[in-house]
Write an enzyme that holds these catalytic residues in place. Structure first.
Site, PDB file in Angstrom:
ATOM      1  N   TRP A 152     -15.735  13.379 -11.321  1.00 25.81           N
ATOM      2  CA  TRP A 152     -14.821  13.007 -10.247  1.00 25.81           C
ATOM      3  C   TRP A 152     -14.040  14.215  -9.730  1.00 25.81           C
ATOM      4  O   TRP A 152     -13.648  14.275  -8.566  1.00 25.81           O
ATOM      5  CB  TRP A 152     -13.853  11.904 -10.703  1.00 25.81           C
ATOM      6  CG  TRP A 152     -12.982  12.288 -11.870  1.00 25.81           C
ATOM      7  CD1 TRP A 152     -13.281  12.123 -13.183  1.00 25.81           C
ATOM      8  CD2 TRP A 152     -11.698  12.912 -11.832  1.00 25.81           C
ATOM      9  NE1 TRP A 152     -12.258  12.609 -13.975  1.00 25.81           N
ATOM     10  CE2 TRP A 152     -11.269  13.096 -13.167  1.00 25.81           C
ATOM     11  CE3 TRP A 152     -10.850  13.339 -10.807  1.00 25.81           C
ATOM     12  CZ2 TRP A 152     -10.044  13.689 -13.504  1.00 25.81           C
ATOM     13  CZ3 TRP A 152      -9.631  13.936 -11.136  1.00 25.81           C
ATOM     14  CH2 TRP A 152      -9.248  14.096 -12.473  1.00 25.81           C
ATOM     15  N   TRP A 162       1.532   1.810  -3.397  1.00 30.27           N
ATOM     16  CA  TRP A 162       0.514   2.564  -4.160  1.00 30.27           C
ATOM     17  C   TRP A 162       0.786   4.070  -4.059  1.00 30.27           C
ATOM     18  O   TRP A 162       0.547   4.820  -4.997  1.00 30.27           O
ATOM     19  CB  TRP A 162      -0.900   2.244  -3.650  1.00 30.27           C
ATOM     20  CG  TRP A 162      -1.483   1.040  -4.330  1.00 30.27           C
ATOM     21  CD1 TRP A 162      -1.444  -0.244  -3.879  1.00 30.27           C
ATOM     22  CD2 TRP A 162      -2.181   0.999  -5.593  1.00 30.27           C
ATOM     23  NE1 TRP A 162      -2.081  -1.067  -4.781  1.00 30.27           N
ATOM     24  CE2 TRP A 162      -2.551  -0.337  -5.832  1.00 30.27           C
ATOM     25  CE3 TRP A 162      -2.540   1.968  -6.531  1.00 30.27           C
ATOM     26  CZ2 TRP A 162      -3.246  -0.731  -6.978  1.00 30.27           C
ATOM     27  CZ3 TRP A 162      -3.237   1.583  -7.663  1.00 30.27           C
ATOM     28  CH2 TRP A 162      -3.581   0.253  -7.892  1.00 30.27           C
ATOM     29  N   ASN A 206     -10.124   3.793   3.566  1.00 31.26           N
ATOM     30  CA  ASN A 206      -9.983   3.611   2.120  1.00 31.26           C
ATOM     31  C   ASN A 206     -11.233   2.985   1.502  1.00 31.26           C
ATOM     32  O   ASN A 206     -11.705   3.410   0.453  1.00 31.26           O
ATOM     33  CB  ASN A 206      -8.755   2.753   1.826  1.00 31.26           C
ATOM     34  CG  ASN A 206      -8.527   2.588   0.338  1.00 31.26           C
ATOM     35  OD1 ASN A 206      -8.334   3.565  -0.375  1.00 31.26           O
ATOM     36  ND2 ASN A 206      -8.594   1.358  -0.145  1.00 31.26           N
ATOM     37  N   TRP A 235      -9.348   9.085  -7.110  1.00 29.21           N
ATOM     38  CA  TRP A 235     -10.576   9.485  -7.808  1.00 29.21           C
ATOM     39  C   TRP A 235     -10.621   8.931  -9.222  1.00 29.21           C
ATOM     40  O   TRP A 235     -11.645   8.441  -9.677  1.00 29.21           O
ATOM     41  CB  TRP A 235     -10.722  11.015  -7.794  1.00 29.21           C
ATOM     42  CG  TRP A 235     -11.329  11.434  -6.497  1.00 29.21           C
ATOM     43  CD1 TRP A 235     -10.674  11.860  -5.379  1.00 29.21           C
ATOM     44  CD2 TRP A 235     -12.718  11.362  -6.141  1.00 29.21           C
ATOM     45  NE1 TRP A 235     -11.559  12.078  -4.364  1.00 29.21           N
ATOM     46  CE2 TRP A 235     -12.819  11.793  -4.802  1.00 29.21           C
ATOM     47  CE3 TRP A 235     -13.880  10.990  -6.808  1.00 29.21           C
ATOM     48  CZ2 TRP A 235     -14.042  11.853  -4.132  1.00 29.21           C
ATOM     49  CZ3 TRP A 235     -15.103  11.049  -6.150  1.00 29.21           C
ATOM     50  CH2 TRP A 235     -15.174  11.473  -4.828  1.00 29.21           C
ATOM     51  N   GLU A 279       0.849  -1.209   0.000  1.00 29.37           N
ATOM     52  CA  GLU A 279       0.000   0.000   0.000  1.00 29.37           C
ATOM     53  C   GLU A 279       0.875   1.247   0.000  1.00 29.37           C
ATOM     54  O   GLU A 279       0.546   2.240  -0.653  1.00 29.37           O
ATOM     55  CB  GLU A 279      -0.956   0.004   1.203  1.00 29.37           C
ATOM     56  CG  GLU A 279      -2.027  -1.061   1.158  1.00 29.37           C
ATOM     57  CD  GLU A 279      -2.917  -0.994  -0.087  1.00 29.37           C
ATOM     58  OE1 GLU A 279      -3.180   0.115  -0.590  1.00 29.37           O
ATOM     59  OE2 GLU A 279      -3.342  -2.056  -0.574  1.00 29.37           O
ATOM     60  N   TRP A 307     -21.492  13.897 -17.999  1.00 27.37           N
ATOM     61  CA  TRP A 307     -21.637  14.117 -16.554  1.00 27.37           C
ATOM     62  C   TRP A 307     -22.864  14.959 -16.250  1.00 27.37           C
ATOM     63  O   TRP A 307     -23.308  15.760 -17.080  1.00 27.37           O
ATOM     64  CB  TRP A 307     -20.404  14.842 -16.002  1.00 27.37           C
ATOM     65  CG  TRP A 307     -19.122  14.091 -16.094  1.00 27.37           C
ATOM     66  CD1 TRP A 307     -18.054  14.408 -16.901  1.00 27.37           C
ATOM     67  CD2 TRP A 307     -18.734  12.922 -15.363  1.00 27.37           C
ATOM     68  NE1 TRP A 307     -17.033  13.506 -16.709  1.00 27.37           N
ATOM     69  CE2 TRP A 307     -17.427  12.578 -15.773  1.00 27.37           C
ATOM     70  CE3 TRP A 307     -19.357  12.138 -14.409  1.00 27.37           C
ATOM     71  CZ2 TRP A 307     -16.736  11.484 -15.253  1.00 27.37           C
ATOM     72  CZ3 TRP A 307     -18.678  11.045 -13.885  1.00 27.37           C
ATOM     73  CH2 TRP A 307     -17.383  10.726 -14.313  1.00 27.37           C
TER      74      TRP A 307
HETATM   75  C1  LIG Z   1     -11.276   8.534  -3.855  1.00 26.49           C
HETATM   76  C2  LIG Z   1      -9.999   8.370  -3.066  1.00 26.49           C
HETATM   77  C3  LIG Z   1      -9.298   9.495  -2.649  1.00 26.49           C
HETATM   78  C4  LIG Z   1      -8.108   9.348  -1.915  1.00 26.49           C
HETATM   79  N1  LIG Z   1      -7.438  10.487  -1.505  1.00 26.49           N
HETATM   80  C5  LIG Z   1      -6.283  10.352  -0.802  1.00 26.49           C
HETATM   81  C6  LIG Z   1      -5.563  11.504  -0.363  1.00 26.49           C
HETATM   82  O1  LIG Z   1      -5.918  12.655  -0.647  1.00 26.49           O
HETATM   83  N2  LIG Z   1      -4.446  11.308   0.399  1.00 26.49           N
HETATM   84  C7  LIG Z   1      -3.998  10.058   0.716  1.00 26.49           C
HETATM   85  O2  LIG Z   1      -2.974   9.937   1.398  1.00 26.49           O
HETATM   86  N3  LIG Z   1      -4.629   8.962   0.270  1.00 26.49           N
HETATM   87  C8  LIG Z   1      -5.763   9.063  -0.463  1.00 26.49           C
HETATM   88  N4  LIG Z   1      -6.417   7.929  -0.880  1.00 26.49           N
HETATM   89  C9  LIG Z   1      -5.797   6.605  -0.663  1.00 26.49           C
HETATM   90  C10 LIG Z   1      -6.171   5.878   0.635  1.00 26.49           C
HETATM   91  O3  LIG Z   1      -7.556   5.879   0.813  1.00 26.49           O
HETATM   92  C11 LIG Z   1      -5.504   6.489   1.863  1.00 26.49           C
HETATM   93  O4  LIG Z   1      -4.128   6.664   1.652  1.00 26.49           O
HETATM   94  C12 LIG Z   1      -5.682   5.589   3.096  1.00 26.49           C
HETATM   95  O5  LIG Z   1      -7.050   5.352   3.331  1.00 26.49           O
HETATM   96  C13 LIG Z   1      -5.054   6.244   4.303  1.00 26.49           C
HETATM   97  O6  LIG Z   1      -5.274   5.479   5.439  1.00 26.49           O
HETATM   98  P1  LIG Z   1      -4.089   4.735   6.178  1.00 26.49           P
HETATM   99  O7  LIG Z   1      -2.956   5.684   6.398  1.00 26.49           O
HETATM  100  O8  LIG Z   1      -4.682   4.082   7.356  1.00 26.49           O
HETATM  101  O9  LIG Z   1      -3.665   3.668   5.091  1.00 26.49           O
HETATM  102  P2  LIG Z   1      -2.927   2.269   5.270  1.00 26.49           P
HETATM  103  O10 LIG Z   1      -3.847   1.226   4.747  1.00 26.49           O
HETATM  104  O11 LIG Z   1      -2.414   2.082   6.632  1.00 26.49           O
HETATM  105  O12 LIG Z   1      -1.733   2.381   4.216  1.00 26.49           O
HETATM  106  C14 LIG Z   1      -0.451   2.929   4.559  1.00 26.49           C
HETATM  107  C15 LIG Z   1      -0.119   4.096   3.642  1.00 26.49           C
HETATM  108  O13 LIG Z   1      -0.075   3.667   2.284  1.00 26.49           O
HETATM  109  C16 LIG Z   1      -0.573   4.702   1.431  1.00 26.49           C
HETATM  110  N5  LIG Z   1      -1.764   4.220   0.737  1.00 26.49           N
HETATM  111  C17 LIG Z   1      -2.668   3.309   1.182  1.00 26.49           C
HETATM  112  N6  LIG Z   1      -3.617   3.097   0.245  1.00 26.49           N
HETATM  113  C18 LIG Z   1      -3.319   3.892  -0.797  1.00 26.49           C
HETATM  114  C19 LIG Z   1      -3.917   4.132  -2.065  1.00 26.49           C
HETATM  115  N7  LIG Z   1      -5.026   3.485  -2.458  1.00 26.49           N
HETATM  116  N8  LIG Z   1      -3.346   5.032  -2.901  1.00 26.49           N
HETATM  117  C20 LIG Z   1      -2.205   5.679  -2.535  1.00 26.49           C
HETATM  118  N9  LIG Z   1      -1.590   5.491  -1.348  1.00 26.49           N
HETATM  119  C21 LIG Z   1      -2.138   4.623  -0.495  1.00 26.49           C
HETATM  120  C22 LIG Z   1      -0.937   5.868   2.320  1.00 26.49           C
HETATM  121  O14 LIG Z   1       0.131   6.784   2.331  1.00 26.49           O
HETATM  122  C23 LIG Z   1      -1.154   5.212   3.669  1.00 26.49           C
HETATM  123  O15 LIG Z   1      -0.928   6.071   4.746  1.00 26.49           O
HETATM  124  C24 LIG Z   1      -7.619   8.050  -1.619  1.00 26.49           C
HETATM  125  C25 LIG Z   1      -8.336   6.925  -2.044  1.00 26.49           C
HETATM  126  C26 LIG Z   1      -9.519   7.089  -2.749  1.00 26.49           C
HETATM  127  C27 LIG Z   1     -10.277   5.862  -3.188  1.00 26.49           C
END
Ligand SMILES: Cc1cc2nc3c(=O)[nH]c(=O)nc-3n(C[C@H](O)[C@H](O)[C@H](O)COP(=O)(O)OP(=O)(O)OC[C@H]3O[C@@H](n4cnc5c(N)ncnc54)[C@H](O)[C@@H]3O)c2cc1C
Length: 478
Positions: A362, A281, A344, A385, A278, A309
């Protein structure tokens, strides 16, 4: 060693451990740590309200961290180049160092600043402080950027790179006299209307809090992370995203701590490897933003430019305010407003609902998230998004339209999350809680719910909306 100071320009790297610009500067001699507030230089993506709240507290924490090492954080407000030039004059600094950022307008600005300062004889150096792999270091065999995650991450894992975090500090040498600093309050980062009260219960901001959160997550959550990260009702994830965005912790620190936690513990590998993927990602999002900078505003898959849209403000506002009549969507949107965060899985559900059930672009959702999320991050938000809307890199196929009811029953199985954020439905159970419009009249009466009065009737019928979305997609499919 030089006796002339080096300015360390802090940006999204608000920590003193594994901060490569600070390490390099301290090796040269005295250091002047500086933060410059110049939001207009990041337009059209100036930090939103929730980000400003976080930034205020993160700067406060950085001040304390530096002071504990005998240094200070000099705060200034104004144009970055002019402010740096002014500080160079005031302190007689002969070098400026910073960690790189990857947002398109920031890259452009930083390049100009680098050239101008170097032309005036100042030593300028920038470093990688926030990624495991910088975007230009990973490419396909054909020397192209990656647009699919799995091969990208495989390539990252195989790449030669230094994942060892840099050192921390006990003492940082400063200049003989410190320049003036603008009081933090004067930057005006905190809101005048107090929508931020619950943020104080929800968050502990700053690098020491980030390290503590990481340690706790690794100890308590890593083992079941792969399954629990999808739950909306329990915190099965790390919540490190705002700390990562502001650079209070680096991915190198996360990488090393996770490897150490997994060492000799086979049962932690499934969760640990998934957690690191993650973080991968996040790397992928930065890779895409760097190589496809137009995607903050435009779809990566061009045919989506012609998508029919909806322009309904009423629908958009109902979504923003958590008044769509779909309890899981409304709970997540209200929780976002109050806490600055959303899990997420919930982000995917509300983003799918906005773009596919309501057919709202979006970009509107991305803007709202930008203002309300404490972890708002241009790379991750753009990817998230576009992925959910089906128009981005490695995106969910368009026909994957999240069903709000089945998502709720799977990922909020007792309904606790909905009950917390939509208290007007708290007396309903099971399917009635997920789909109040299907509950019989007696049940609603006993639960004190009058639909369209206590709680909105649903804005759209999901199965009809789903068909309409698929028809709209047929128009552009070609
Ligand atoms: C519509 C949408 C908008 C989002 N906007 C943002 C945003 O503005 N900022 C943001 O940091 N994340 C965003 N995310 C990705 C993700 O949802 C969050 O990073 C995550 O929920 C943060 O929670 P966590 O730190 O507990 O993640 P964990 O599951 O603990 O993951 C650890 C770290 O990995 C990274 N990560 C995890 N999932 C993703 C992902 N899908 N994409 C990119 N990096 C990821 C983050 O930096 C996160 O802190 C978005 C996802 C969606 C679907």
């Amino acid at each position: 060693m030089t006796t002339r100071p080096t300015i360390v320009w802090f940006r999204n790297d608000l920590r003193i451990t594994d901060q490569p610009a600070l390490i390099a500067a301290a090796e040269r001699g005295p250091v002047v740590p500086v933060f410059i507030w110049a939001p207009e230089e990041e337009a059209p993506w100036e930090p939103g309200g929730a980000s400003r709240w976080w930034l205020h507290h993160s700067l406060e924490s950085l001040q304390q961290q530096l002071e504990s090492c005998g240094a200070r954080l000099i705060l200034r407000q104004g144009e970055s180049l002019a402010t740096l030039q002014q500080l160079i004059e005031e302190t007689d600094a002969d070098a400026v160092m910073w960690c790189r950022r990857y947002e398109p307008v920031v890259i452009r600005r930083d390049k100009q600043i680098k050239t101008q300062l170097a032309d005036s004889g100042v030593h300028v150096e920038s470093f990688n402080g926030s990624l495991l792999h910088e975007p230009w270091t990973i490419e396909t065999k054909q020397e192209d950027p990656y647009t699919v995650f799995t091969p990208f991450w495989k390539r990252c894992l195989a790449a030669e790179t230094d994942r060892e975090p840099g050192k921390g500090f006990r003492k940082i040498a400063g200049p003989d006299t410190w320049p003036e600093s603008t009081p933090l309050k004067q930057l005006g980062l905190l809101p005048k209307i107090r929508w931020d009260r619950a943020f104080y219960d929800e968050w502990d901001v700053g690098a020491p809090a980030a390290e503590k959160r990481l340690r706790r997550f690794l100890k308590e959550r890593l083992k079941d992370y792969k399954e629990d990260r999808n739950r909306i009702d329990i915190e099965g994830y790390s919540k490190l995203s705002p700390h990562l965005h502001f650079g209070e912790i680096s991915p190198r620190q996360i990488w090393q701590a996770t490897q150490e936690a997994m060492d000799g513990k086979n049962e932690l590998h499934k969760g640990g490897d998934h957690f690191l993927s993650e973080v991968g990602w996040r790397e992928f999002a930065h890779h895409l933003l760097f190589h496809f900078p137009h995607t903050t505003e435009q779809p990566l898959r061009e045919k989506f430019e012609d998508f029919p849209w909806s322009t309904s403000r009423k629908r958009l506002q109902a979504w923003q305010r958590g008044q769509t009549g779909y309890p899981i969507v409304d709970a997540a949107m209200r929780g976002l407003w109050t806490t600055g965060f959303m899990a997420n899985r919930a982000r995917m559900v509300v983003a799918s609902f906005l773009t596919k059930d309501l057919l709202i672009p979006w970009q509107e959702g991305a803007r709202w998230f930008w203002d309300t999320l404490v972890d708002a991050d241009l790379a991750n938000n753009t990817l998230g998004w576009q992925w959910t809307a089906g128009c981005g890199a490695d995106a969910a196929p368009y026909f994957r339209i999240f069903n709000p009811t089945s998502q709720a029953s799977k990922f909020d199985p007792q309904g606790d999350f909905i009950r917390r954020w939509v208290p007007e439905l708290s007396k309903l159970d099971g399917n009635d809680l997920y789909e109040p419009w299907n509950a019989d009249e007696d049940t609603l009466r006993q639960a004190n719910v009058a639909l369209d009065n206590d709680y909105p009737d649903r804005l759209v019928d999901h199965s009809e909306a789903r068909n309409a979305a698929l028809e709209a997609y047929e128009e552009i499919k070609g």
